[in-house]
Design a protein around this motif. Structure first.
Motif, mmCIF file in Angstrom:
data_model
loop_
_atom_site.group_PDB
_atom_site.id
_atom_site.type_symbol
_atom_site.label_atom_id
_atom_site.label_comp_id
_atom_site.label_asym_id
_atom_site.label_seq_id
_atom_site.Cartn_x
_atom_site.Cartn_y
_atom_site.Cartn_z
ATOM 1 N N GLY A 1 -26.042 -16.709 38.661
ATOM 2 C CA GLY A 1 -24.953 -16.182 37.691
ATOM 3 C C GLY A 1 -24.535 -17.452 36.861
ATOM 4 O O GLY A 1 -23.962 -17.021 35.825
ATOM 5 N N ASP A 2 -24.553 -18.679 37.320
ATOM 6 C CA ASP A 2 -24.358 -19.797 36.304
ATOM 7 C C ASP A 2 -25.470 -19.769 35.155
ATOM 8 O O ASP A 2 -25.074 -20.123 34.167
ATOM 9 N N GLU A 3 -26.694 -19.510 35.136
ATOM 10 C CA GLU A 3 -27.668 -19.479 34.211
ATOM 11 C C GLU A 3 -27.644 -17.981 33.571
ATOM 12 O O GLU A 3 -28.358 -18.020 32.624
ATOM 13 N N GLY A 4 -27.273 -16.965 34.087
ATOM 14 C CA GLY A 4 -27.460 -15.584 33.671
ATOM 15 C C GLY A 4 -28.884 -15.293 33.931
ATOM 16 O O GLY A 4 -29.262 -14.343 32.941
ATOM 17 N N VAL A 5 -29.706 -15.664 34.997
ATOM 18 C CA VAL A 5 -31.118 -15.502 34.852
ATOM 19 C C VAL A 5 -31.343 -14.762 36.201
ATOM 20 O O VAL A 5 -30.814 -14.998 37.128
ATOM 21 N N LEU A 6 -31.998 -13.554 36.220
ATOM 22 C CA LEU A 6 -32.508 -12.662 37.034
ATOM 23 C C LEU A 6 -33.856 -12.787 37.390
ATOM 24 O O LEU A 6 -34.613 -12.558 36.303
ATOM 25 N N THR A 7 -34.268 -13.217 38.472
ATOM 26 C CA THR A 7 -35.814 -13.641 38.675
ATOM 27 C C THR A 7 -36.188 -12.523 39.682
ATOM 28 O O THR A 7 -35.940 -12.474 40.676
ATOM 29 N N ILE A 8 -37.412 -11.895 39.083
ATOM 30 C CA ILE A 8 -37.918 -10.971 39.939
ATOM 31 C C ILE A 8 -38.846 -11.423 40.963
ATOM 32 O O ILE A 8 -39.590 -12.337 40.715
ATOM 33 N N GLY A 9 -38.890 -10.772 42.260
ATOM 34 C CA GLY A 9 -39.795 -11.425 43.185
ATOM 35 C C GLY A 9 -40.619 -10.567 43.828
ATOM 36 O O GLY A 9 -41.538 -10.909 44.668
ATOM 37 N N HIS A 10 -41.129 -9.323 43.145
ATOM 38 C CA HIS A 10 -41.716 -8.226 43.666
ATOM 39 C C HIS A 10 -43.364 -8.397 43.236
ATOM 40 O O HIS A 10 -43.674 -8.880 42.132
ATOM 41 N N ASN A 11 -44.276 -8.265 44.111
ATOM 42 C CA ASN A 11 -45.601 -8.538 43.549
ATOM 43 C C ASN A 11 -46.353 -7.551 44.165
ATOM 44 O O ASN A 11 -46.783 -7.095 45.313
ATOM 45 N N ALA A 12 -46.629 -6.292 43.182
ATOM 46 C CA ALA A 12 -47.434 -5.048 43.562
ATOM 47 C C ALA A 12 -48.396 -5.019 42.267
ATOM 48 O O ALA A 12 -48.790 -5.733 41.493
ATOM 49 N N LEU B 1 -34.350 -12.325 32.074
ATOM 50 C CA LEU B 1 -35.220 -11.992 32.997
ATOM 51 C C LEU B 1 -36.458 -12.884 33.143
ATOM 52 O O LEU B 1 -37.092 -13.666 32.317
ATOM 53 N N SER B 2 -36.611 -13.158 34.389
ATOM 54 C CA SER B 2 -37.782 -14.310 34.717
ATOM 55 C C SER B 2 -38.973 -13.471 35.691
ATOM 56 O O SER B 2 -38.583 -13.165 36.757
ATOM 57 N N PHE B 3 -39.860 -13.666 35.472
ATOM 58 C CA PHE B 3 -41.289 -13.252 36.193
ATOM 59 C C PHE B 3 -41.942 -14.445 36.859
ATOM 60 O O PHE B 3 -43.124 -14.319 36.844
ATOM 61 N N ALA B 4 -41.301 -15.407 37.027
ATOM 62 C CA ALA B 4 -41.903 -16.867 37.443
ATOM 63 C C ALA B 4 -42.410 -16.625 39.091
ATOM 64 O O ALA B 4 -43.489 -17.080 39.414
ATOM 65 N N ASN B 5 -41.745 -15.573 39.704
ATOM 66 C CA ASN B 5 -42.138 -15.058 41.171
ATOM 67 C C ASN B 5 -42.730 -14.104 41.306
ATOM 68 O O ASN B 5 -43.027 -13.486 42.472
ATOM 69 N N ALA B 6 -42.968 -13.258 40.368
ATOM 70 C CA ALA B 6 -43.579 -11.886 40.232
ATOM 71 C C ALA B 6 -44.962 -11.961 39.686
ATOM 72 O O ALA B 6 -45.480 -13.075 39.037
ATOM 73 N N PHE B 7 -45.609 -10.720 39.919
ATOM 74 C CA PHE B 7 -46.801 -10.455 39.058
ATOM 75 C C PHE B 7 -47.961 -11.148 39.350
ATOM 76 O O PHE B 7 -48.814 -11.876 38.453
#
Length: 315
Positions: free
Chosen positions: A13-24, A51-57
């Motif tokens: 919430g501080d950065e306003g960034v949603l990091t996605i964690g799904h990998n399929a 949006l951040s995909f750093a932990n996904a794909f």
């Protein structure tokens, strides 16, 4: 402030960034991103700024990108401008990737797609190349999306000839059109090309599987491109499919995203999760839905008893 979202998503919430964690599968990840956006909006009352995909794909990363945990979002997508974010709705219902796509409420979803999921410039450049190479006239094209291989784990797949019959009917009604067959199975691609001849085309750039292995699970050399570039190609091609005059669609995440980018259900024919063409006016269709639902409940009860996890979906 941090909020946890489903499938490993985290909102800062501080950065306003949603990091996605799904990998399929690629569009399975994208669908989860949509769900996570809706969850953050409900829980925090705001839309993420980024949006951040750093932990996904993980299946769409080259070795260096895996090691560096690169954020792949800018490679695949482009965020909208401030005006696009101001148009975001007050809330967003959870999208059912296995539902009836004619029932999608595009009024709020279009604003979300405009704000978060516009194809990147690299994807748009690929589109321009494909349109030129294959002479694609989107307004005179019947796109057929047949998803086979491992998709049978999730849904009952209609036979390729059932899709071919629908395409044949549409082509007879629009003789000046061409059929674009997009599939992950080499045998289905070859069936359509042989049947329709010069009235049909497929993209050489899109890899296909010769068996039950999903394309994104194939060995790197079989893709004939880097895994990251394959992700960009998927965005480019699926978005292009969404723009065709007529769309014969499967039920699954890729099919859902073709409809989300399309923004309406005009010219849409969908094979549902029971393998039948969606026909709301047919009593036989609803009877088949009831039978299919009962079968799936029995399967899920069996899975629950065995302790297995059926998962969110592949692509």
């Amino acid at each position: 402030m941090q909020l946890k979202a489903s499938y490993g998503g985290v909102y800062d919430g501080d950065e306003g960034v949603l990091t996605i964690g799904h990998n399929a599968g690629f569009f399975s990840n994208c669908t989860v991103a949509l769900w996570n956006l809706a969850e953050v909006r409900r829980a925090a009352g705001v839309w993420p700024r980024k949006l951040s995909f750093a932990n996904a794909f993980s299946s769409y990363r080259d070795a260096a990108q895996v090691e560096g945990k690169d954020d792949l979002y800018p490679l695949y997508f482009e965020a909208g401008d401030e005006a696009a974010f101001r148009r975001l709705p007050g809330s967003l219902a959870k999208v059912n990737h296995h539902g009836f796509y004619r029932l999608i409420d595009h009024s709020g979803l279009k604003a979300v797609m405009d704000a978060y999921f516009q194809p990147s410039e690299k994807a748009l450049a690929i589109q321009r190349q494909l349109v030129s190479k294959y002479g694609i006239d989107l307004q005179r094209t019947i796109a057929v999306i047949y998803r086979g291989t491992d998709k049978v784990i999730e849904v009952d797949i209609a036979s390729p000839r059932a899709y071919l019959a629908v395409a044949e009917r549409l082509l007879s009604q629009h003789p000046g059109y061409r059929v674009w067959i997009q599939t992950d199975e080499a045998s289905v691609r070859d069936l359509f090309l042989a049947h329709f001849g010069d009235k049909c085309f497929a993209l050489d750039e899109m890899p296909v599987s010769g068996g039950s292995v999903a394309v994104h699970d194939m060995a790197d050399d079989a893709l004939r491109m880097s895994r990251a570039d394959f992700g960009v190609l998927l965005v480019a091609v699926t978005n292009l499919l969404s723009q065709t005059a007529l769309l014969v669609n499967h039920t699954g995440n890729l099919g859902l995203w073709a409809c989300l980018w399309r923004g309406h259900s005009k010219g849409l024919v969908q094979f549902d999760r029971s393998g039948r063409v969606v026909e709301f006016a047919s009593p036989g269709f609803w009877f088949a839905q009831a039978v299919h639902l009962l079968t799936r409940v029995r399967r899920k009860l069996g899975v629950a008893a065995s302790g297995q996890n059926p998962g969110q979906g592949r692509s």
